[in-house]
Design a protein around this motif. Structure first.
Motif, PDB file in Angstrom:
ATOM      1  N   UNK A   1      12.838   4.734   4.269  1.00  0.00           N
ATOM      2  CA  UNK A   1      13.939   4.603   5.235  1.00  0.00           C
ATOM      3  C   UNK A   1      13.843   3.269   5.958  1.00  0.00           C
ATOM      4  N   UNK A   2      12.641   2.885   6.390  1.00  0.00           N
ATOM      5  CA  UNK A   2      12.450   1.599   7.060  1.00  0.00           C
ATOM      6  C   UNK A   2      12.862   0.445   6.152  1.00  0.00           C
ATOM      7  N   UNK A   3      12.504   0.544   4.878  1.00  0.00           N
ATOM      8  CA  UNK A   3      12.891  -0.503   3.925  1.00  0.00           C
ATOM      9  C   UNK A   3      14.406  -0.602   3.819  1.00  0.00           C
ATOM     10  N   UNK A   4      15.069   0.554   3.802  1.00  0.00           N
ATOM     11  CA  UNK A   4      16.522   0.555   3.701  1.00  0.00           C
ATOM     12  C   UNK A   4      17.198  -0.012   4.930  1.00  0.00           C
ATOM     13  N   UNK A   5      16.723   0.366   6.115  1.00  0.00           N
ATOM     14  CA  UNK A   5      17.324  -0.120   7.357  1.00  0.00           C
ATOM     15  C   UNK A   5      17.189  -1.631   7.469  1.00  0.00           C
TER      16      UNK A   5
ATOM     17  N   UNK B   1       0.777  -1.231   0.000  1.00  0.00           N
ATOM     18  CA  UNK B   1       0.000   0.000   0.000  1.00  0.00           C
ATOM     19  C   UNK B   1       0.809   1.280   0.000  1.00  0.00           C
ATOM     20  N   UNK B   2       2.004   1.272  -0.583  1.00  0.00           N
ATOM     21  CA  UNK B   2       2.786   2.512  -0.689  1.00  0.00           C
ATOM     22  C   UNK B   2       2.080   3.445  -1.676  1.00  0.00           C
ATOM     23  N   UNK B   3       1.758   4.649  -1.239  1.00  0.00           N
ATOM     24  CA  UNK B   3       1.002   5.587  -2.070  1.00  0.00           C
ATOM     25  C   UNK B   3       1.837   6.742  -2.600  1.00  0.00           C
ATOM     26  N   UNK B   4       2.975   6.986  -2.014  1.00  0.00           N
ATOM     27  CA  UNK B   4       3.838   8.097  -2.424  1.00  0.00           C
ATOM     28  C   UNK B   4       4.817   7.618  -3.495  1.00  0.00           C
ATOM     29  N   UNK B   5       4.759   8.151  -4.716  1.00  0.00           N
ATOM     30  CA  UNK B   5       5.662   7.687  -5.774  1.00  0.00           C
ATOM     31  C   UNK B   5       7.136   7.929  -5.458  1.00  0.00           C
ATOM     32  N   UNK B   6       7.434   8.973  -4.666  1.00  0.00           N
ATOM     33  CA  UNK B   6       8.822   9.211  -4.269  1.00  0.00           C
ATOM     34  C   UNK B   6       9.331   8.066  -3.394  1.00  0.00           C
ATOM     35  N   UNK B   7       8.479   7.600  -2.465  1.00  0.00           N
ATOM     36  CA  UNK B   7       8.862   6.468  -1.622  1.00  0.00           C
ATOM     37  C   UNK B   7       9.029   5.202  -2.449  1.00  0.00           C
ATOM     38  N   UNK B   8       8.126   4.973  -3.398  1.00  0.00           N
ATOM     39  CA  UNK B   8       8.252   3.788  -4.248  1.00  0.00           C
ATOM     40  C   UNK B   8       9.575   3.806  -4.997  1.00  0.00           C
ATOM     41  N   UNK B   9       9.880   4.929  -5.620  1.00  0.00           N
ATOM     42  CA  UNK B   9      11.128   5.020  -6.369  1.00  0.00           C
ATOM     43  C   UNK B   9      12.345   4.844  -5.486  1.00  0.00           C
ATOM     44  N   UNK B  10      12.301   5.447  -4.289  1.00  0.00           N
ATOM     45  CA  UNK B  10      13.427   5.328  -3.364  1.00  0.00           C
ATOM     46  C   UNK B  10      13.620   3.892  -2.910  1.00  0.00           C
ATOM     47  N   UNK B  11      12.532   3.170  -2.674  1.00  0.00           N
ATOM     48  CA  UNK B  11      12.640   1.770  -2.245  1.00  0.00           C
ATOM     49  C   UNK B  11      13.186   0.908  -3.378  1.00  0.00           C
ATOM     50  N   UNK B  12      12.747   1.159  -4.595  1.00  0.00           N
ATOM     51  CA  UNK B  12      13.282   0.417  -5.741  1.00  0.00           C
ATOM     52  C   UNK B  12      14.791   0.638  -5.850  1.00  0.00           C
ATOM     53  N   UNK B  13      15.206   1.871  -5.648  1.00  0.00           N
ATOM     54  CA  UNK B  13      16.645   2.187  -5.688  1.00  0.00           C
ATOM     55  C   UNK B  13      17.397   1.427  -4.597  1.00  0.00           C
ATOM     56  N   UNK B  14      16.856   1.438  -3.375  1.00  0.00           N
ATOM     57  CA  UNK B  14      17.487   0.722  -2.263  1.00  0.00           C
ATOM     58  C   UNK B  14      17.528  -0.777  -2.527  1.00  0.00           C
TER      59      UNK B  14
END
Length: 261
Positions: A244-248, A118-131
């Motif tokens: 950030x949580x995904x990255x940690x 349920x990620x709704x923020x496209x910036x968060x989606x892109x950042x998680x894909x990068x991580x």
């Protein structure tokens, strides 16, 4: 519809209208990854070195280029960060789960996935894909409903990573977890009521489940996870940004895998 892959694996979504990429880095990575770019719109008379690199790559790929004014680029853009170049792409696909298993097997590594609930923020989606890409994950899985897809903003936020890691879109995240568990994959979700992540064994085939920015991991998805990991926090607020949580948590898996070698 599947695209032909080159030595650089590349994955993007099916879309009847294609996808717009904006920004020098995103467009250059797409060209280098042999994404099927239909047309480039480039700021005319620009001497920018990265734009010149894009034009050289476009010439190699025989890509159609339109030189346009800054005003025209602003009209075409979906974001505020086109940086003088916009690409129109088509014939993309979301990946299949089998793609992720293939990559894992080819690399000789236990499967490592990121699942986003349920990620709704496209910036968060892109950042998680990068991580996920940088952490060595073999794929990212997102739901079709009540979640953002691969928009131009998400693609830009991935900083080119989207061209190198498969992203699958599934109808039901809980059912997908059940199917993958039958193949030997374990799942851990990030939540404050879990065990401290350093005390969990996160080696082996594993999927990280990260919840939405507001509600966190949904009840049913959480119930299907094998482990619940708490990220230690010392501050006075009780949550981290989803990316950030995904990255940690993702890099705790990286750490444990390195220590096990």
């Amino acid at each position: 519809m599947k695209t032909n892959k080159t030595d650089t694996e590349s994955y993007l979504p099916d879309s009847p209208d294609g996808l717009t990429l904006e920004g020098k880095h995103s467009v250059l990575e797409a060209l280098r990854a042999d994404q099927p770019i239909e047309r480039l719109f480039v700021l005319k008379e620009s001497k920018d070195s990265q734009l010149q690199s894009i034009l050289r790559e476009a010439k190699k790929k025989h890509t159609m280029v339109d030189f346009v004014t800054a005003e025209r680029l602003d009209q075409l853009a979906e974001t505020d960060h086109h940086q003088g170049v916009i690409a129109r792409l088509s014939a993309f696909r979301y990946a299949d789960l089998s793609d992720m298993f293939d990559i894992s097997e080819k690399a000789g590594e236990p499967l490592f996935l990121f699942l986003l609930d349920g990620i709704e923020d496209p910036h968060n989606l892109g950042a998680i894909i990068r991580t996920a890409h940088q952490a060595g994950a073999h794929g990212v899985i997102i739901p079709k409903r009540r979640a953002v897809g691969l928009t131009a903003t998400a693609v830009a936020a991935s900083a080119g990573a989207i061209h190198h890691i498969p992203v699958a879109r599934v109808t039901n995240l809980s059912d997908t977890i059940k199917q993958l568990k039958e193949k030997g994959v374990w799942f851990v979700c990030a939540d404050m009521d879990g065990d401290v992540m350093y005390n969990l064994n996160l080696t082996g085939p594993i999927g990280i489940v990260v919840g939405s920015e507001g509600a966190g991991v949904s009840r049913l998805v959480k119930e299907n996870c094998d482990m619940v990991a708490q990220i230690p926090m010392k501050g006075k607020i009780n949550s981290l940004n989803a990316s950030v949580a995904a990255g940690v948590l993702g890099y705790e898996i990286v750490r444990q895998r390195i220590m096990k070698q």
